[in-house]
Design a protein around this motif. Structure first.
Motif, PDB file in Angstrom:
ATOM      1  N   VAL A  59      -0.059 -27.189  -5.289  1.00  0.00           N
ATOM      2  CA  VAL A  59      -0.031 -27.217  -6.750  1.00  0.00           C
ATOM      3  C   VAL A  59       0.467 -28.568  -7.276  1.00  0.00           C
ATOM      4  O   VAL A  59       0.873 -28.675  -8.422  1.00  0.00           O
ATOM      5  CB  VAL A  59       0.788 -26.031  -7.328  1.00  0.00           C
ATOM      6  N   THR A  81      -1.505 -30.791 -16.138  1.00  0.00           N
ATOM      7  CA  THR A  81      -0.444 -29.837 -15.841  1.00  0.00           C
ATOM      8  C   THR A  81      -0.795 -28.415 -16.280  1.00  0.00           C
ATOM      9  O   THR A  81      -0.584 -27.463 -15.540  1.00  0.00           O
ATOM     10  CB  THR A  81       0.833 -30.280 -16.574  1.00  0.00           C
ATOM     11  N   SER A  86      -3.520 -27.055 -14.075  1.00  0.00           N
ATOM     12  CA  SER A  86      -2.964 -26.846 -12.730  1.00  0.00           C
ATOM     13  C   SER A  86      -2.083 -25.604 -12.686  1.00  0.00           C
ATOM     14  O   SER A  86      -2.087 -24.863 -11.700  1.00  0.00           O
ATOM     15  CB  SER A  86      -2.134 -28.048 -12.288  1.00  0.00           C
ATOM     16  N   ALA A  87      -1.321 -25.378 -13.734  1.00  0.00           N
ATOM     17  CA  ALA A  87      -0.427 -24.214 -13.746  1.00  0.00           C
ATOM     18  C   ALA A  87      -1.232 -22.913 -13.807  1.00  0.00           C
ATOM     19  O   ALA A  87      -0.921 -21.936 -13.119  1.00  0.00           O
ATOM     20  CB  ALA A  87       0.535 -24.305 -14.926  1.00  0.00           C
ATOM     21  N   GLN A  88      -2.282 -22.918 -14.620  1.00  0.00           N
ATOM     22  CA  GLN A  88      -3.127 -21.715 -14.706  1.00  0.00           C
ATOM     23  C   GLN A  88      -3.773 -21.422 -13.350  1.00  0.00           C
ATOM     24  O   GLN A  88      -3.856 -20.287 -12.914  1.00  0.00           O
ATOM     25  CB  GLN A  88      -4.254 -21.918 -15.733  1.00  0.00           C
ATOM     26  N   ALA A 124      -2.705 -22.470 -10.416  1.00  0.00           N
ATOM     27  CA  ALA A 124      -1.671 -22.109  -9.433  1.00  0.00           C
ATOM     28  C   ALA A 124      -1.460 -20.589  -9.459  1.00  0.00           C
ATOM     29  O   ALA A 124      -1.427 -19.922  -8.419  1.00  0.00           O
ATOM     30  CB  ALA A 124      -0.372 -22.831  -9.758  1.00  0.00           C
ATOM     31  N   PRO A 163       3.401 -26.361 -12.659  1.00  0.00           N
ATOM     32  CA  PRO A 163       2.579 -25.544 -11.755  1.00  0.00           C
ATOM     33  C   PRO A 163       3.432 -24.802 -10.705  1.00  0.00           C
ATOM     34  O   PRO A 163       3.095 -23.686 -10.298  1.00  0.00           O
ATOM     35  CB  PRO A 163       1.655 -26.563 -11.084  1.00  0.00           C
TER      36      PRO A 163
END
Ligand code: NOJ
Length: 755
Positions: A169, A188, A191-193, A195, A249
């Protein structure tokens, strides 16, 4: 219990876009373990009370087992003895029911019969290869990404694996860094979604199903910020960047219940991540109350000595365990020093106990104490690995990951009336390259090349001519004449160029990210024939290809699309699937522009107002500021308009939210999907903010002529950032909002005010 599909995926299932549950469920889905957390805590405590110091330290060691399953050798003998003595907690790189069962049997000969955890880098598929993670991110399709991870987990779990070292991540903003291929790109929020989607895909809702594996959020933290894009390098980062860009993430993965974390090879502001108490103790296990365990990266505890942060291995062990590294991957440092450090009073036993507890908890949650062979059913292994639905899911994922970068005069899709297609280029017939790096059980024979895919789709009435033209690297033009002659004979040229699978990945940083070798020269020779040229570019990172970008008739970015890539490419080239991928990472014009991630751009005191007017402006005198292709960019065979922006109210207070809606219309002739993107800018703040930051997106499917209303919700959280004292604040004032089809293609603009 019956096979149940993750809830999020149900809509796709009804649309017929995913394999159905009946097909996916070869057998009844084995139930997750039913032990309650309190039961598990009790059993962990009982077991811990029976363990000697040496057995405790044993649980903290992980070894690679490539040699363990082969013929007798010294390492095998040593490892098997250690396993029987209870000195090993986990193995990596042992796979398959037969081999894992054989090694597990040795662990069960140990005094306390504590089962081993079998781990592996199942990064984008186990046997069936999905597109590389960066390519999957280009789909912006969280349900599909989750399904991809689920299929990978199902295959790996059927093959004796309990734990994957994925998802990576790390936000990757530097295309020189080879590992950008393993993450979800430079943003970001996206990437967080992703992850979260990947963790849920690998693990399911609750750990313990035998169609799921433990996931591992890696590499904690800021590994992607390696100086100069050079792998394993030092990282010097402001606290704001750490919190705002690199940590979210990981937080998303932790919130999704990721079972483990892996730390990283880099330093963070002078302290190696592996021995970084701020990261592991204060943030992860402190502020985030993370209950899982942290594994080191390969040998990274030992490397504290090489960095110049620990005097010797014992010092490294002390610093790593104190900082919160629970398991030592292939370092043999804890095994050699930790027991003595405890005996000497240099490391408190509580630290060791805490690490052991975290690891044992996971073994209980996986149900391994009830049946150490739960993941060891040879019949299931065969069935699951040969399930054609896995390949169908990989093909769908590959379709979604392809990005159409250029399409002049509607060169694509290829028409069924074409009688002769010249397929040229070094990757046209390649199989191995389509899988990309990080394959662990893939079988090259199962991969469909672009040639195979096109041959199958084109049908008997169309001739598929072929010439290689050149190799990926090297400077020989010897094959050009034949390639040109072949092309002259065709209605259209499809040129397959790119990187080979091993040019991007771990330890594959590059200072020059141009398309290698003479591939662009080959393109120019083909272009000179006057025939339309469609270029399919394969690669694990953004590549630079100036002549192709400027002169090709159409460009399709294929990434490394996985084992079904050839079929998916044919689907898109022929228009059976309308491409909808959008770039999750900026493509620079040249390496000198890096860092060029879209959200690393600021107005500056001297913004460039007009391209070319560079005098005393923040600009280059030899290149534009703009990238070749911007974050969020990608074309379709249809067109979309954005209209009727409505903002539910002009102002909001803390605790309130604003609805921002607009109409999205498909104005073209074919059905398609659009990823509508919401960006925000805080134009005046206590810290200067980026020109735009992605805050939300929707992937919308529309028939020709169809319109839909799309709504985003803006609340205080979307307006916030970390201020100079690291508080997460939304400062009162105006915020610009921008909605568009790419970060550089904003179609609607408005503003809201926070009071
Ligand atoms: C080193 C890599 O950095 C990490 O991502 C991987 O999981 C381990 N090796 C194990 O293969």
């Amino acid at each position: 219990m019956t096979f149940s599909f993750p809830k999020l995926l149900l809509p796709l299932l009804f649309l017929g876009l995913l394999p159905g549950p009946a097909a996916m469920a070869q057998k009844k889905k084995p139930a997750p373990t039913t032990a309650s957390p309190a039961d598990i805590e009790r059993r962990v405590a009982d077991l811990l009370a029976q363990m000697t110091l040496e057995e405790k330290v044993g649980q903290l060691n992980q070894y690679s087992g490539r040699e363990v399953t082969g013929p007798a050798n010294d390492r095998k003998n040593t490892l098997l003895t250690s396993i029987r003595n209870g000195q090993v907690g986990s193995m990596l790189n042992v796979k398959g029911v037969h081999d894992t069962r054989e090694i597990q049997a040795e662990a069960l000969k140990s005094r306390l019969k504590i089962p081993l955890l079998f781990s592996l880098d199942v990064i984008h598929g186990y046997q069936t290869t999905f597109p590389i993670p960066l390519a999957e991110a280009a789909s912006w399709d969280l349900d599909a990404i989750r399904l991809g991870a689920h299929v990978a987990a199902r295959e790996a779990a059927a093959s004796g694996i309990h734990w994957t070292f994925a998802p990576m991540v790390d936000v990757g903003r530097d295309p020189r860094w080879g590992r950008v291929m393993e993450g979800a790109g430079e943003d970001t929020y996206l990437s967080a979604q992703i992850a979260r989607a990947r963790v849920l895909g690998f693990q399911g809702e609750k750990l313990g199903g035998t169609d799921a594996v433990m996931a591992c959020a890696k590499h904690f933290a800021a590994y992607g910020a390696a100086t100069a894009g050079r792998d394993y390098n030092a990282v010097d980062l402001s606290p704001q960047q750490l919190w705002e860009t690199y940590l979210p993430p990981f937080k998303a993965a932790a919130d999704a219940g990721v079972a483990t974390f892996m730390n990283s090879f880099n330093t963070l502001n002078g302290i190696p991540a592996t021995s970084n108490a701020y990261l592991q103790r204060d943030i992860l296990k402190g502020q985030w109350q993370y209950p899982g365990f942290v594994v080191s990266d390969w040998g990274s505890i030992k490397e504290l000595v090489t960095w110049g942060y620990a005097a010797d291995k014992a010092d490294a062990a002390k610093k790593a365990v104190t900082a919160g590294s629970d398991m030592d991957m292939e370092g043999d440092v804890y095994s050699q020093s930790l027991a003595q450090l405890v005996k000497d009073g240099r490391v408190k036993i509580d630290l060791v106990d805490d690490a052991v507890r975290r690891i044992l908890r996971k073994k209980f949650e996986l149900g391994l104490f009830d049946d150490a062979y739960r993941f060891s059913d040879e019949k299931r292994e065969k069935q699951v690995l040969n399930d054609p639905q896995n390949r169908a899911a990989a093909r769908q994922m590959a379709q979604k990951s392809l990005v159409l970068l250029k399409n002049e005069n509607a060169t694509l899709p290829l028409g069924n009336q074409l009688r002769k297609i010249a397929l040229i280029g070094p990757i046209a017939k390649s199989r191995r390259d389509l899988d990309g790096s990080w394959t662990v059980n893939a079988d090259t024979a199962r991969i469909t090349s672009l040639y195979d895919g096109l041959r199958q789709r084109a049908g008997k009435a169309t001739e598929l001519l072929y010439a290689k033209g050149c190799t990926v690297s090297g400077d020989s033009r010897a094959g050009f004449d034949q390639a040109v002659a072949t092309a002259k004979n065709a209605d259209v040229i499809v040129l397959a160029v790119g990187e080979t699978w091993d040019m991007t990945g771990e330890a594959k940083s590059r200072t020059d990210i141009h398309l290698p070798g003479v591939q662009e020269e080959l393109f120019k020779a083909l272009k000179a024939t006057g025939k339309p040229v469609v270029v399919v570019v394969f690669g694990g990172r953004p590549l630079i290809f100036d002549a192709i970008a400027e002169q090709a008739d159409a460009i399709l970015y294929a990434w490394w699309p996985g084992s079904e890539g050839g079929l998916a490419l044919a689907d898109v080239l022929y228009g059976d699937y309308n491409p909808a991928g959008k770039l999750p990472i900026t493509f620079p014009r040249n390496v000198g522009q890096i860092p060029i991630a879209y959200n690393q751009q600021y107005n500056t005191g001297r913004p460039l107002l007009k391209p070319g007017e560079n005098r005393y402006r923040s600009a280059y005198i030899d290149a534009p500021n703009t990238p070749r292709y911007a974050f969020g960019y990608g074309l379709s065979y249809t067109a979309f308009t954005y209209s009727d922006l409505k903002i539910s109210r002009p102002q909001l207070k803390a605790g309130e939210s604003v609805q921002v809606s607009f109409t999205l219309t498909n104005t073209g002739k074919v059905a398609g999907e659009e990823v509508a993107q919401l960006y925000l800018r805080d134009p005046v703040a206590s810290l200067v903010r980026p020109l735009r930051e992605l805050k939300d997106f929707r992937k919308i499917s529309l028939k020709p002529g169809e319109s839909k209303t799309v709504t985003f919700t803006i609340d205080k959280d979307k307006l916030a950032f970390y201020n100079s004292t690291l508080e997460w604040v939304a400062e009162p004032g105006k915020f610009n909002l921008m909605i568009g089809s790419a970060s550089d293609d904003i179609r609607l603009e408005g503003a809201v005010e926070l009071q």
